[in-house]
Scaffold this motif. Structure first.
Motif, PDB file in Angstrom:
ATOM      1  N   ARG A  25       0.871  -1.175   0.000  1.00  0.00           N
ATOM      2  CA  ARG A  25       0.000   0.000   0.000  1.00  0.00           C
ATOM      3  C   ARG A  25       0.910   1.228   0.000  1.00  0.00           C
ATOM      4  O   ARG A  25       2.008   1.175   0.528  1.00  0.00           O
ATOM      5  CB  ARG A  25      -0.905   0.009   1.227  1.00  0.00           C
ATOM      6  CG  ARG A  25      -1.841  -1.205   1.264  1.00  0.00           C
ATOM      7  CD  ARG A  25      -2.863  -1.116   2.365  1.00  0.00           C
ATOM      8  NE  ARG A  25      -3.656   0.094   2.309  1.00  0.00           N
ATOM      9  CZ  ARG A  25      -4.635   0.341   1.443  1.00  0.00           C
ATOM     10  NH1 ARG A  25      -4.938  -0.543   0.518  1.00  0.00           N
ATOM     11  NH2 ARG A  25      -5.314   1.474   1.482  1.00  0.00           N
ATOM     12  N   THR A  26       0.450   2.304  -0.578  1.00  0.00           N
ATOM     13  CA  THR A  26       1.249   3.524  -0.608  1.00  0.00           C
ATOM     14  C   THR A  26       0.377   4.705  -0.211  1.00  0.00           C
ATOM     15  O   THR A  26      -0.855   4.580  -0.124  1.00  0.00           O
ATOM     16  CB  THR A  26       1.845   3.773  -2.009  1.00  0.00           C
ATOM     17  OG1 THR A  26       0.778   3.883  -2.951  1.00  0.00           O
ATOM     18  CG2 THR A  26       2.792   2.649  -2.416  1.00  0.00           C
ATOM     19  N   PHE A  27       1.033   5.814   0.002  1.00  0.00           N
ATOM     20  CA  PHE A  27       0.313   7.055   0.263  1.00  0.00           C
ATOM     21  C   PHE A  27       1.115   8.191  -0.355  1.00  0.00           C
ATOM     22  O   PHE A  27       2.271   8.008  -0.744  1.00  0.00           O
ATOM     23  CB  PHE A  27       0.036   7.254   1.765  1.00  0.00           C
ATOM     24  CG  PHE A  27       1.239   7.236   2.662  1.00  0.00           C
ATOM     25  CD1 PHE A  27       1.729   8.404   3.226  1.00  0.00           C
ATOM     26  CD2 PHE A  27       1.876   6.041   2.975  1.00  0.00           C
ATOM     27  CE1 PHE A  27       2.830   8.385   4.068  1.00  0.00           C
ATOM     28  CE2 PHE A  27       2.967   6.015   3.820  1.00  0.00           C
ATOM     29  CZ  PHE A  27       3.449   7.192   4.369  1.00  0.00           C
ATOM     30  N   ALA A  28       0.501   9.336  -0.483  1.00  0.00           N
ATOM     31  CA  ALA A  28       1.110  10.456  -1.191  1.00  0.00           C
ATOM     32  C   ALA A  28       2.229  11.107  -0.382  1.00  0.00           C
ATOM     33  O   ALA A  28       2.191  11.107   0.852  1.00  0.00           O
ATOM     34  CB  ALA A  28       0.046  11.496  -1.533  1.00  0.00           C
ATOM     35  N   GLU A  29       3.197  11.648  -1.099  1.00  0.00           N
ATOM     36  CA  GLU A  29       4.334  12.303  -0.431  1.00  0.00           C
ATOM     37  C   GLU A  29       3.915  13.479   0.432  1.00  0.00           C
ATOM     38  O   GLU A  29       4.611  13.820   1.381  1.00  0.00           O
ATOM     39  CB  GLU A  29       5.377  12.726  -1.459  1.00  0.00           C
ATOM     40  CG  GLU A  29       6.177  11.553  -1.968  1.00  0.00           C
ATOM     41  CD  GLU A  29       7.467  11.969  -2.638  1.00  0.00           C
ATOM     42  OE1 GLU A  29       8.028  13.027  -2.287  1.00  0.00           O
ATOM     43  OE2 GLU A  29       7.909  11.224  -3.513  1.00  0.00           O
ATOM     44  N   ASN A  30       2.792  14.096   0.128  1.00  0.00           N
ATOM     45  CA  ASN A  30       2.348  15.239   0.928  1.00  0.00           C
ATOM     46  C   ASN A  30       1.480  14.825   2.115  1.00  0.00           C
ATOM     47  O   ASN A  30       1.014  15.660   2.873  1.00  0.00           O
ATOM     48  CB  ASN A  30       1.607  16.263   0.058  1.00  0.00           C
ATOM     49  CG  ASN A  30       0.293  15.724  -0.477  1.00  0.00           C
ATOM     50  OD1 ASN A  30       0.080  14.515  -0.565  1.00  0.00           O
ATOM     51  ND2 ASN A  30      -0.593  16.634  -0.842  1.00  0.00           N
ATOM     52  N   GLU A  31       1.273  13.524   2.283  1.00  0.00           N
ATOM     53  CA  GLU A  31       0.478  13.026   3.412  1.00  0.00           C
ATOM     54  C   GLU A  31       1.403  12.602   4.553  1.00  0.00           C
ATOM     55  O   GLU A  31       2.518  12.129   4.318  1.00  0.00           O
ATOM     56  CB  GLU A  31      -0.382  11.834   2.998  1.00  0.00           C
ATOM     57  CG  GLU A  31      -1.480  12.191   2.010  1.00  0.00           C
ATOM     58  CD  GLU A  31      -2.325  11.000   1.647  1.00  0.00           C
ATOM     59  OE1 GLU A  31      -3.547  11.069   1.875  1.00  0.00           O
ATOM     60  OE2 GLU A  31      -1.774  10.009   1.134  1.00  0.00           O
ATOM     61  N   ILE A  32       0.917  12.750   5.767  1.00  0.00           N
ATOM     62  CA  ILE A  32       1.662  12.339   6.958  1.00  0.00           C
ATOM     63  C   ILE A  32       0.751  11.454   7.798  1.00  0.00           C
ATOM     64  O   ILE A  32      -0.378  11.823   8.113  1.00  0.00           O
ATOM     65  CB  ILE A  32       2.120  13.556   7.789  1.00  0.00           C
ATOM     66  CG1 ILE A  32       3.034  14.447   6.944  1.00  0.00           C
ATOM     67  CG2 ILE A  32       2.833  13.105   9.062  1.00  0.00           C
ATOM     68  CD1 ILE A  32       3.404  15.751   7.622  1.00  0.00           C
ATOM     69  N   ILE A  33       1.258  10.274   8.135  1.00  0.00           N
ATOM     70  CA  ILE A  33       0.541   9.377   9.039  1.00  0.00           C
ATOM     71  C   ILE A  33       0.907   9.804  10.456  1.00  0.00           C
ATOM     72  O   ILE A  33       2.086   9.915  10.789  1.00  0.00           O
ATOM     73  CB  ILE A  33       0.959   7.913   8.803  1.00  0.00           C
ATOM     74  CG1 ILE A  33       0.560   7.451   7.399  1.00  0.00           C
ATOM     75  CG2 ILE A  33       0.355   7.003   9.872  1.00  0.00           C
ATOM     76  CD1 ILE A  33       1.084   6.080   7.023  1.00  0.00           C
ATOM     77  N   VAL A  34      -0.097  10.028  11.288  1.00  0.00           N
ATOM     78  CA  VAL A  34       0.138  10.486  12.660  1.00  0.00           C
ATOM     79  C   VAL A  34      -0.558   9.548  13.635  1.00  0.00           C
ATOM     80  O   VAL A  34      -1.701   9.142  13.415  1.00  0.00           O
ATOM     81  CB  VAL A  34      -0.391  11.926  12.885  1.00  0.00           C
ATOM     82  CG1 VAL A  34      -0.165  12.375  14.319  1.00  0.00           C
ATOM     83  CG2 VAL A  34       0.261  12.898  11.909  1.00  0.00           C
ATOM     84  N   SER A  35       0.157   9.221  14.702  1.00  0.00           N
ATOM     85  CA  SER A  35      -0.465   8.496  15.809  1.00  0.00           C
ATOM     86  C   SER A  35       0.169   8.960  17.102  1.00  0.00           C
ATOM     87  O   SER A  35       1.293   9.456  17.123  1.00  0.00           O
ATOM     88  CB  SER A  35      -0.314   6.980  15.647  1.00  0.00           C
ATOM     89  OG  SER A  35       1.035   6.612  15.616  1.00  0.00           O
ATOM     90  N   LYS A  36      -0.594   8.806  18.168  1.00  0.00           N
ATOM     91  CA  LYS A  36      -0.113   9.110  19.510  1.00  0.00           C
ATOM     92  C   LYS A  36      -0.450   7.929  20.402  1.00  0.00           C
ATOM     93  O   LYS A  36      -1.463   7.261  20.197  1.00  0.00           O
ATOM     94  CB  LYS A  36      -0.784  10.376  20.065  1.00  0.00           C
ATOM     95  CG  LYS A  36      -0.450  11.628  19.290  1.00  0.00           C
ATOM     96  CD  LYS A  36      -1.164  12.829  19.880  1.00  0.00           C
ATOM     97  CE  LYS A  36      -0.884  14.071  19.045  1.00  0.00           C
ATOM     98  NZ  LYS A  36      -1.553  15.256  19.612  1.00  0.00           N
ATOM     99  N   THR A  37       0.427   7.684  21.386  1.00  0.00           N
ATOM    100  CA  THR A  37       0.170   6.616  22.343  1.00  0.00           C
ATOM    101  C   THR A  37       0.376   7.144  23.751  1.00  0.00           C
ATOM    102  O   THR A  37       1.007   8.184  23.964  1.00  0.00           O
ATOM    103  CB  THR A  37       1.120   5.417  22.138  1.00  0.00           C
ATOM    104  OG1 THR A  37       2.444   5.805  22.478  1.00  0.00           O
ATOM    105  CG2 THR A  37       1.065   4.884  20.719  1.00  0.00           C
ATOM    106  N   ASP A  38      -0.125   6.380  24.718  1.00  0.00           N
ATOM    107  CA  ASP A  38       0.183   6.677  26.113  1.00  0.00           C
ATOM    108  C   ASP A  38       1.549   6.061  26.432  1.00  0.00           C
ATOM    109  O   ASP A  38       2.210   5.510  25.552  1.00  0.00           O
ATOM    110  CB  ASP A  38      -0.930   6.175  27.044  1.00  0.00           C
ATOM    111  CG  ASP A  38      -1.129   4.667  27.023  1.00  0.00           C
ATOM    112  OD1 ASP A  38      -0.241   3.911  26.560  1.00  0.00           O
ATOM    113  OD2 ASP A  38      -2.188   4.213  27.503  1.00  0.00           O
TER     114      ASP A  38
END
Length: 177
Positions: free
Chosen positions: A11-24
């Protein structure tokens, strides 16, 4: 959540996209953005409260996650190439930037990760390295011994190149940009 069997589909995503996640602090997911959900095929409800390892692909060496955890638990940031697992078993590569998050009093409250599209040329170096590290880990009947043997191998490789881990990863990140 049941982990899917890995597929060979990327799977791919665009260069201008950012995957973000936060955890405890215990690595339970507290936030994901729409790109995280879109690329990983997850609904927010699928992952909130789950350990972040829910997206860990079995092709990822434990040694790399050990380095990551060592660094962020010491209060430092780290960049790392990571192969993630989508909900359907597909995979996607990211260049992750992981940092500790602190509350207004300066207490550690969790971790924040931004993931970008990696330079394809960087993966030419990373994929065989990760395969070799996984092979080293699997040769040991004890998981911890295997992980430490893989850590020794990557440290030896980097020393031979006169690099530390950060300069290696950031050097690869500059390839093809």
């Amino acid at each position: 959540m049941k982990r899917p069997s890995p597929t060979a589909q990327e799977r791919t995503f665009a260069e201008n996209e950012i995957i973000v996640s936060k955890t405890d602090v215990k690595d339970r997911i507290t936030y994901v953005n729409d790109v995280f959900c879109k690329v990983g095929l997850y609904d927010e409800a699928d992952v909130l409260g789950q350990l972040h390892s829910v997206v860990r692909h079995p092709d990822m060496p434990r040694a790399i996650f050990h380095l990551l955890w060592q660094r962020i638990q010491a209060g430092q940031e780290i960049f790392a190439y990571v192969k993630n697992l989508a909900k359907n078993g597909d995979y996607y590569w990211v260049l992750a930037h992981v940092t500790p998050s602190h509350d207004l009093q300066g207490r550690l409250e969790g971790y924040h990760s931004n993931r970008r599209v990696p330079a394809r040329q960087a993966l030419v170096d990373i994929e065989p390295l990760y395969r070799r590290l996984c092979d080293i880990e699997e040769r040991h009947p004890d998981r911890k011994q295997g992980m430490h043997a893989a850590l020794e191998a990557i440290e030896s490789d980097l020393k031979a190149r006169h690099l530390d881990y950060d300069r290696y990863v950031l050097g690869l990140a500059a390839i093809g940009r």
